[in-house]
Design a protein around this motif. Structure first.
Motif, mmCIF file in Angstrom:
data_model
loop_
_atom_site.group_PDB
_atom_site.id
_atom_site.type_symbol
_atom_site.label_atom_id
_atom_site.label_comp_id
_atom_site.label_asym_id
_atom_site.label_seq_id
_atom_site.Cartn_x
_atom_site.Cartn_y
_atom_site.Cartn_z
ATOM 1 N N ARG A 44 0.840 -1.201 0.000
ATOM 2 C CA ARG A 44 0.000 0.000 0.000
ATOM 3 C C ARG A 44 0.876 1.253 0.000
ATOM 4 O O ARG A 44 0.582 2.220 -0.697
ATOM 5 C CB ARG A 44 -0.915 -0.001 1.220
ATOM 6 C CG ARG A 44 -1.718 1.273 1.374
ATOM 7 C CD ARG A 44 -3.156 1.023 1.670
ATOM 8 N NE ARG A 44 -3.850 2.215 2.090
ATOM 9 C CZ ARG A 44 -4.313 3.143 1.261
ATOM 10 N NH1 ARG A 44 -4.125 3.016 -0.019
ATOM 11 N NH2 ARG A 44 -4.956 4.189 1.723
ATOM 12 N N THR A 53 1.335 7.048 -6.677
ATOM 13 C CA THR A 53 0.172 7.745 -7.218
ATOM 14 C C THR A 53 -0.133 9.092 -6.574
ATOM 15 O O THR A 53 -1.123 9.723 -6.939
ATOM 16 C CB THR A 53 -1.083 6.853 -7.094
ATOM 17 O OG1 THR A 53 -1.297 6.553 -5.716
ATOM 18 C CG2 THR A 53 -0.926 5.580 -7.895
ATOM 19 N N SER A 106 2.129 1.860 -3.443
ATOM 20 C CA SER A 106 1.045 2.356 -4.284
ATOM 21 C C SER A 106 0.801 3.844 -4.042
ATOM 22 O O SER A 106 0.658 4.621 -4.994
ATOM 23 C CB SER A 106 -0.226 1.560 -4.003
ATOM 24 O OG SER A 106 -1.309 2.079 -4.714
#
Length: 51
Positions: A3, A10, A6
């Protein structure tokens, strides 16, 4: 850590905020754990991924 990767990929959130999002309130602890897992700091990971 998936996570965290990620979120780093982003968003432009500060590393400390990424740590909080994945449940680590201590930014230094988050950075150490990230480095231990991935062999580089969260900041270096972000710079590498964003080129």
């Amino acid at each position: 850590m998936a996570r965290a990767r990620s979120v780093l990929d982003t968003s432009d959130l500060p590393v400390a905020e990424v740590g909080r999002l994945v449940g680590m309130d201590d930014a230094f602890y988050f950075s150490r754990q990230f480095r231990r897992t991935h062999g580089m700091s969260p900041r270096a990971y972000r710079e590498m991924r964003k080129g």
